[in-house]
Scaffold this motif. Structure first.
Motif, PDB file in Angstrom:
ATOM      1  N   ALA A  68      -5.900   1.344   0.106  1.00 45.34           N
ATOM      2  CA  ALA A  68      -4.926   2.378  -0.257  1.00 45.34           C
ATOM      3  C   ALA A  68      -5.160   2.869  -1.676  1.00 45.34           C
ATOM      4  CB  ALA A  68      -3.507   1.837  -0.108  1.00 45.34           C
ATOM      5  N   ARG A  75      -8.224   5.113  -1.885  1.00 52.76           N
ATOM      6  CA  ARG A  75      -8.022   6.412  -1.243  1.00 52.76           C
ATOM      7  C   ARG A  75      -7.159   7.320  -2.127  1.00 52.76           C
ATOM      8  NH1 ARG A  75      -4.922   5.028   2.825  1.00 52.76           N
ATOM      9  NH2 ARG A  75      -3.138   5.914   1.754  1.00 52.76           N
ATOM     10  N   ARG A  97      -5.845  -4.302   2.488  1.00 54.73           N
ATOM     11  CA  ARG A  97      -5.105  -3.053   2.756  1.00 54.73           C
ATOM     12  C   ARG A  97      -4.674  -2.392   1.446  1.00 54.73           C
ATOM     13  NH1 ARG A  97      -0.467  -4.915   6.154  1.00 54.73           N
ATOM     14  NH2 ARG A  97       0.389  -2.861   5.689  1.00 54.73           N
ATOM     15  N   ASN A  98      -4.236  -3.223   0.497  1.00 54.88           N
ATOM     16  CA  ASN A  98      -3.871  -2.676  -0.814  1.00 54.88           C
ATOM     17  C   ASN A  98      -5.055  -1.995  -1.477  1.00 54.88           C
ATOM     18  OD1 ASN A  98      -1.127  -3.313  -0.952  1.00 54.88           O
ATOM     19  ND2 ASN A  98      -1.505  -5.355  -1.787  1.00 54.88           N
ATOM     20  N   ASP A 102       0.929   4.171  -3.718  1.00 54.15           N
ATOM     21  CA  ASP A 102       1.052   5.637  -3.802  1.00 54.15           C
ATOM     22  C   ASP A 102       1.966   6.076  -4.944  1.00 54.15           C
ATOM     23  OD1 ASP A 102       3.170   4.534  -2.417  1.00 54.15           O
ATOM     24  OD2 ASP A 102       3.451   6.236  -1.066  1.00 54.15           O
ATOM     25  N   PRO A 104       0.788  -1.226   0.000  1.00 59.67           N
ATOM     26  CA  PRO A 104       0.000   0.000   0.000  1.00 59.67           C
ATOM     27  C   PRO A 104       0.829   1.289   0.000  1.00 59.67           C
ATOM     28  CG  PRO A 104      -0.367  -1.255   2.042  1.00 59.67           C
ATOM     29  CD  PRO A 104       0.592  -2.032   1.209  1.00 59.67           C
ATOM     30  N   ASP A 105       1.971   1.287   0.646  1.00 55.73           N
ATOM     31  CA  ASP A 105       2.576   2.566   0.990  1.00 55.73           C
ATOM     32  C   ASP A 105       4.105   2.529   0.903  1.00 55.73           C
ATOM     33  OD1 ASP A 105       3.314   4.944   2.120  1.00 55.73           O
ATOM     34  OD2 ASP A 105       1.892   4.823   3.783  1.00 55.73           O
TER      35      ASP A 105
END
Lengths: 213, 166
Positions: free
Chosen positions: B120, B123, B116-117, B71, B54-55
């Protein structure tokens, strides 16, 4: 932390040796369970970029039955026992004595799934005990979990941990061959060991060949 | 690595590429990973990323593979498409993946990586004002996806549930 790129051929050879010892143990266990000659060996330990890892198992979309276990303890990592779905059905049919079990059909036969999980459990347990004897590290498998799906979809899940540290995996790939009367290979599986990055450092350290030399 | 077979642009794991007709663009074996397609349907140009995490702020190693994280991959997709002349206002997205491959696994946080992926990706796309036109996310099945920038149709294949087009 040290980068996996510090790994040299020497380190890979050591992993291969450990892998072979673990595979020997696991083969004995499986042979006894099935009352057949099972041969397991580690053809190679490789540093594989993520985008090439599926080539090891014959393609990204090949459907396999995979048992996943997480290794806990001093050297955490992921373990997969993978068989082509037809082979998995055949193995469990023999084990349970029910020729109607077919893993390519949904819903998955519960009895069959449980038997296959148990195979994975025994394999992983015997493999890991050899590994921890050799390295003097404490390693224990979590209860096994089964998935039947595309190879890459399954493997990528096991790479999440590793992917936070780099774009390649150290793959200890074990071939599982069932030998017939005339020593011919009847079925083929793969046993993947994917140590977390820190675990490799710990394993090498405990074997007296630290990475940072 | 050869990444174009015939007219199919292949996107690997933690990889990002662009395609325009007559090409199609595909990625195979999405498990907990998410495939993000962004496209401008007037210009018929598209890009796809196959993200694993995710990040990017959780990256532990020095060199960052930007296509691996939701991201950075979305930022790059958008930039690459704009460079090719795509309009930010026509930019749309389709997403697929984010499965939980092993349902009953212990409380290991890694088993929740799929959801979770997906969270993300949604969002970040919302923050970038890129509408999601279609999503096929979650569940317990691996997916292979192929997008055709000519028709903006996304084809999703799973092992047991056949093919859907959207």
């Amino acid at each position: 932390m040290k980068d996996l790129s510090d790994i040299r051929l020497e380190h890979l050879d050591i992993l291969k040796e450990i892998g072979n010892i673990g595979a020997g143990n696991a083969a004995t266990a499986l042979s006894q369970m099935l009352n057949k000659t099972i041969d397991m060996k580690v053809p190679a330990v490789k540093v594989v970029p993520f985008n090439e890892i599926s080539n090891l198992v014959g393609g990204e979309e090949v459907v396999v039955a995979a048992i996943f276990l997480r290794i806990k303890g001093d050297a955490p990592g992921n373990m997969f026992f993978m068989l082509p779905v037809d082979e998995a059905s055949r193995l469990v049919q023999q084990l349970v004595g029910d020729s109607t079990i077919d893993f390519s059909e949904e819903p998955i036969n519960e009895m069959g799934a449980s038997a296959l999980n148990e195979v994975g459990n025994i394999l992983a347990g015997s493999y890991l005990s050899a590994l921890s004897d050799f390295t003097k590290l404490n390693m224990q498998p979590t209860p096994p979990d089964l998935a039947i799906d595309m190879t890459m979809a399954i493997l990528s899940f096991g790479l999440v941990e590793l992917s936070q540290a780099g774009d390649f995996a150290i793959v200890i790939d074990t071939e599982i061959n069932e030998l017939g009367e005339d020593e011919t290979i009847q079925s083929k599986g793969h046993f993947f060991l994917l140590p977390d990055p820190e675990s490799l450092i710990r394993i090498f350290h405990s074997l007296g060949v630290p990475l940072d030399e | 690595m050869s990444s174009v077979v015939g007219n199919v642009v292949k996107v690997g794991m933690a990889d990002l590429k662009l395609a325009k007709p007559p090409q199609t663009i595909r990625t195979s074996g999405l498990g907990s990973c998410v495939g993000i397609i962004m496209y401008d349907d007037r210009l018929r140009i598209s890009g796809m990323a196959h993200i694993m995490l995710p990040d990017s702020t959780f990256a532990r190693s020095g060199q960052l593979n930007r296509a691996k994280y939701a991201d950075t991959a979305i930022t790059d997709l958008l930039e690459n498409l704009l460079e090719q002349g795509a309009s930010k206002y026509r930019m749309k997205a389709k997403i697929a993946g984010g499965a939980q491959m092993f349902k009953f696994s212990s409380s290991n946080e890694a088993t929740r990586i799929g959801p979770r992926n997906v969270e993300a990706v949604k969002r970040i796309l919302a923050d970038a004002n890129v509408p999601i036109m279609f999503e096929d996310v979650g569940g317990n099945s691996g997916r292979t996806i192929e997008f055709d920038p000519e028709s903006s149709v996304l084809e999703i294949r799973t092992v047991n549930k056949g093919v859907i087009q959207a």
